[in-house]
Design an enzyme around this catalytic site. Structure first.
Site, PDB file in Angstrom:
ATOM      1  N   ASP A   9     -10.618  40.458 -85.406  1.00 19.05           N
ATOM      2  CA  ASP A   9     -11.001  41.684 -86.107  1.00 19.05           C
ATOM      3  C   ASP A   9     -12.473  41.886 -85.764  1.00 19.05           C
ATOM      4  OD1 ASP A   9      -8.514  41.518 -87.274  1.00 19.05           O
ATOM      5  OD2 ASP A   9      -9.235  41.678 -89.336  1.00 19.05           O
TER       6      ASP A   9
ATOM      7  N   HIS B  99      -7.800  34.464 -82.217  1.00 24.04           N
ATOM      8  CA  HIS B  99      -6.428  34.305 -81.728  1.00 24.04           C
ATOM      9  C   HIS B  99      -6.376  34.562 -80.222  1.00 24.04           C
ATOM     10  CE1 HIS B  99      -4.651  34.401 -85.906  1.00 24.04           C
ATOM     11  NE2 HIS B  99      -5.864  34.900 -86.120  1.00 24.04           N
TER      12      HIS B  99
ATOM     13  N   SER C 106     -20.007  36.538 -85.685  1.00 24.88           N
ATOM     14  CA  SER C 106     -20.381  36.198 -84.323  1.00 24.88           C
ATOM     15  C   SER C 106     -19.777  37.177 -83.330  1.00 24.88           C
ATOM     16  CB  SER C 106     -19.955  34.764 -84.002  1.00 24.88           C
ATOM     17  OG  SER C 106     -20.639  34.305 -82.874  1.00 24.88           O
TER      18      SER C 106
END
Length: 265
Positions: free
Chosen positions: A86, A142, A226
């Site tokens: 995200d 992911h 990050s």
């Protein structure tokens, strides 16, 4: 007011001792008292969290929260490449023959970023994508493709801010910060997933075991906000027409397709 305090502490802290203090605080039971205000200020979507807000014992636990299984749907198209996080897509472009990529008007060397000459060569004239995670984002990473891990390594010793200001005014943050690089061999070519720390050495924790990756499978998590940089080989990645910068994106959403017949981005 509180949001400015959080931003100062989380996004701009890079001193050795201030980082240590913040890390200890965020993992202490005392930090649970700021969990509700943090969730409110950053407008976290509590409906998609696996646990209720009162079940997070520390601020760190909230940062690395997991989501309900149905909260993110991963595109199942065989050739699709999906977002690993995200985030906000901050920049997309071509990697020059000199190994440079231009991000927010600043030139970065993927030679310096990867620290591996053999790995660098295959990405020359390929495509890069920069995805920035703010403190409000879900912080687990992911796999964007199905494939086999070729190599995984870490570089760097310090981490500085990687938000817009950090990218624009920082000193080669994407290439100098602590980072974990995972190189994956997908059906149509290689992709390097560069996980860049924003603060604290070792702020990236690997969760995946083994060498095989399924698309959408969890690989690691960031302890704090990050950046992820994706590098694609020349001629194997075609950007989806819906993608622009800046663009909010979520795990599992399509960012492009892989296939040499489609050409480069």
């Amino acid at each position: 007011m509180l949001k400015h305090v959080y931003r100062l502490l989380i996004e701009l802290t890079n001193g050795k001792w201030t980082s240590v203090i913040l890390r200890r605080f965020s993992r202490s039971r005392i930090s649970r008292f700021v969990v509700p205000s943090f969730a409110k200020i950053y407008k976290l979507n509590q409906d998609e969290m696996e646990k209720a807000l009162h079940e997070y014992d520390t601020l760190h636990d909230l940062f690395i929260r997991t989501l309900k299984r149905e909260a993110r749907r991963v595109d199942k198209n065989e050739n699709s490449v999906v977002s690993p996080v995200d985030a906000v897509i901050e920049d997309i472009g071509s990697i020059k023959e000199t190994s440079e990529m231009l991000v927010k008007g600043k030139s970065y060397s993927i030679q310096e970023m990867l620290g591996n000459h053999q790995a660098v060569t295959k990405y020359l004239n390929g495509t890069y994508m920069v995805l920035y995670l703010s403190p409000s984002h879900y912080h687990r990473i992911h796999s964007p493709v199905e494939g086999t891990i070729v190599k995984q390594w870490t570089l760097g010793s310090k981490s500085y801010p990687v938000n817009k200001m950090g990218l624009k005014y920082g000193v080669r943050t994407l290439a100098k910060n602590y980072r974990m690089i995972t190189e994956v061999n997908a059906v149509s070519g290689h992709i390097a997933i560069v996980k860049v720390g924003a603060m604290f050495v070792n702020s990236i924790e690997k969760t995946h075991k083994g060498m095989n990756l399924q698309k959408g499978e969890e690989m690691a998590y960031f302890s704090f906000g990050s950046t992820v940089v994706l590098l694609f080989e020349k001629g194997v990645f075609h950007l989806d027409s819906s993608i622009h910068t800046p663009k909010d994106i979520r795990v599992g959403e399509v960012i492009g397709i892989m296939g040499k017949a489609n050409g480069g981005a």
